[in-house]
Design a protein around this motif. Structure first.
Motif, PDB file in Angstrom:
ATOM      1  N   UNK A 174      13.647  36.814  58.664  1.00 19.65           N
ATOM      2  CA  UNK A 174      13.685  35.571  59.453  1.00 19.65           C
ATOM      3  C   UNK A 174      12.388  34.780  59.389  1.00 19.65           C
ATOM      4  N   UNK A 175      11.273  35.471  59.157  1.00 14.31           N
ATOM      5  CA  UNK A 175       9.984  34.779  59.137  1.00 14.31           C
ATOM      6  C   UNK A 175       9.929  33.705  58.054  1.00 14.31           C
ATOM      7  N   UNK A 176      10.682  33.910  56.974  1.00  7.52           N
ATOM      8  CA  UNK A 176      10.666  32.942  55.878  1.00  7.52           C
ATOM      9  C   UNK A 176      11.346  31.628  56.255  1.00  7.52           C
ATOM     10  N   UNK A 177      12.177  31.659  57.279  1.00  5.78           N
ATOM     11  CA  UNK A 177      12.963  30.479  57.629  1.00  5.78           C
ATOM     12  C   UNK A 177      12.545  29.854  58.959  1.00  5.78           C
ATOM     13  N   UNK A 178      11.631  30.498  59.659  1.00  3.20           N
ATOM     14  CA  UNK A 178      11.150  29.960  60.928  1.00  3.20           C
ATOM     15  C   UNK A 178       9.745  29.400  60.731  1.00  3.20           C
ATOM     16  N   UNK A 179       9.570  28.112  60.831  1.00  3.11           N
ATOM     17  CA  UNK A 179       8.229  27.541  60.641  1.00  3.11           C
ATOM     18  C   UNK A 179       7.277  28.006  61.737  1.00  3.11           C
ATOM     19  N   UNK A 180       6.030  28.152  61.373  1.00  3.14           N
ATOM     20  CA  UNK A 180       5.031  28.553  62.362  1.00  3.14           C
ATOM     21  C   UNK A 180       4.774  27.410  63.337  1.00  3.14           C
ATOM     22  N   UNK A 186       1.493  35.901  69.307  1.00  5.71           N
ATOM     23  CA  UNK A 186       2.325  36.881  68.603  1.00  5.71           C
ATOM     24  C   UNK A 186       3.556  37.250  69.421  1.00  5.71           C
ATOM     25  N   UNK A 187       3.370  37.358  70.728  1.00  6.27           N
ATOM     26  CA  UNK A 187       4.495  37.711  71.598  1.00  6.27           C
ATOM     27  C   UNK A 187       5.566  36.625  71.571  1.00  6.27           C
ATOM     28  N   UNK A 188       5.124  35.374  71.656  1.00  9.07           N
ATOM     29  CA  UNK A 188       6.077  34.260  71.627  1.00  9.07           C
ATOM     30  C   UNK A 188       6.775  34.184  70.275  1.00  9.07           C
ATOM     31  N   UNK A 193      11.646  35.084  66.931  1.00 14.31           N
ATOM     32  CA  UNK A 193      12.302  35.766  65.810  1.00 14.31           C
ATOM     33  C   UNK A 193      13.482  36.596  66.310  1.00 14.31           C
ATOM     34  N   UNK A 194      13.283  37.305  67.430  1.00 10.50           N
ATOM     35  CA  UNK A 194      14.356  38.130  67.988  1.00 10.50           C
ATOM     36  C   UNK A 194      15.543  37.268  68.411  1.00 10.50           C
ATOM     37  N   UNK A 195      15.264  36.121  69.018  1.00  9.44           N
ATOM     38  CA  UNK A 195      16.342  35.222  69.431  1.00  9.44           C
ATOM     39  C   UNK A 195      17.082  34.664  68.220  1.00  9.44           C
ATOM     40  N   UNK A 196      16.329  34.327  67.181  1.00  7.24           N
ATOM     41  CA  UNK A 196      16.924  33.811  65.949  1.00  7.24           C
ATOM     42  C   UNK A 196      17.857  34.855  65.336  1.00  7.24           C
ATOM     43  N   UNK A 197      17.398  36.096  65.292  1.00  7.94           N
ATOM     44  CA  UNK A 197      18.224  37.174  64.747  1.00  7.94           C
ATOM     45  C   UNK A 197      19.477  37.393  65.588  1.00  7.94           C
ATOM     46  N   UNK A 198      19.325  37.318  66.898  1.00  6.19           N
ATOM     47  CA  UNK A 198      20.470  37.519  67.785  1.00  6.19           C
ATOM     48  C   UNK A 198      21.535  36.456  67.549  1.00  6.19           C
TER      49      UNK A 198
END
Length: 277
Positions: A174-180, A186-188, A193-198
């Protein structure tokens, strides 16, 4: 003789009028229309054409869904009305709402067909951008009606296989598709990322139903997904070295087990040979 259709000028004026309404005003106008009420400014056939127009169909469907959820607000109980009478009136309203909703759904599906054609011609990068934005519920901000229309388009029979393959890749990395995001902790970041995966997992379930339907409509039974094999593939991609070591260890254990079986069989044969000699 068929009834005359409302003129394009009248429909355009009604669309403009409805667009200018607040969300609550639009909702109340839709509820009044469903209940059979008459707007003094506009005939019902003109109102109907406005509600199902491409510019307003998604907003109308949102209002219809809200009316179904908030039926007791739309249809309050009257003084002295019995519970049975109120239930009968609510059931009648649900039927009216369903009948009024059908042309809106038809308009949405036609828009979704056009959207599916648009998505199909995108290159991989653009397609991934549209899908990632949709999954994050940020898609279509520059194009109205993305929630219903894009959702149907991405899950259409023609686009669903491509959407599922991309979703599986996104779920793995997912990191490849979520812009920084500047200043994001780091927590946010981990929470995003967890929400995106869900959300991807939920969409993958919808897509699986779509693909199952594509098979079933040809009279074939859909195959059950092999979750063990899918998990193994994810493990290989995420931890190739660890998987290789684990596989080698399993093979070594299997070799030792085979050697032990052979040793026991040789021992049994020698024991039997001594007993017969």
């Amino acid at each position: 003789m068929a009834d005359a259709q409302p003129s394009a000028e009248k429909i355009s004026a009604e669309i403009k009028r409805l667009k200018q309404m607040s969300h609550q005003e639009f909702f109340e106008a839709w509820a009044t229309y469903v209940l059979g009420g008459v707007d003094r400014q506009v005939p019902r056939d003109v109102q109907a054409a406005g509600f199902r127009s491409p510019d307003l169909a998604t907003r109308t469907l949102t209002a219809a869904d809200r009316a179904a959820r908030e039926i007791k607000t739309v249809l309050p109980r009257r003084d002295g009305e019995s519970k049975r009478e109120y239930q009968a009136r609510m059931n009648a309203f649900r039927q009216q709402l369903q009948a009024a909703r059908q042309p809106i759904v038809g308009a949405i599906e036609r828009l979704a067909d056009e959207e599916a054609e648009y998505l199909a011609q995108l290159d991989d990068e653009a397609f991934a951008g549209e899908w990632a934005a949709f999954v994050q519920q940020a898609a279509g901000q520059t194009r109205s009606g993305h929630n219903y229309v894009q959702g149907l388009a991405f899950r259409s029979l023609d686009v669903a296989p491509r959407t599922r393959a991309l979703s599986e890749r996104m779920h793995r990395t997912p990191e490849e598709y979520l812009p920084t995001v500047a200043g994001e902790s780091r927590t946010a970041r981990a929470a995003r990322v967890a929400q995106f995966r869900s959300r991807l997992e939920a969409e993958l379930r919808f897509l699986q139903y779509t693909l199952n339907y594509a098979v079933a409509r040809w009279g074939r039974m859909p195959t059950t997904p092999n979750y063990r094999l899918q998990a193994m593939r994810l493990l290989v991609e995420a931890h190739p070295e660890e998987f290789s070591k684990l596989r080698s260890a399993v093979r070594e254990d299997a070799r030792k087990a085979r050697e032990e079986v052979r040793r026991q069989r040789r021992f049994q044969r020698r024991t039997q040979a001594r007993g017969t000699s």
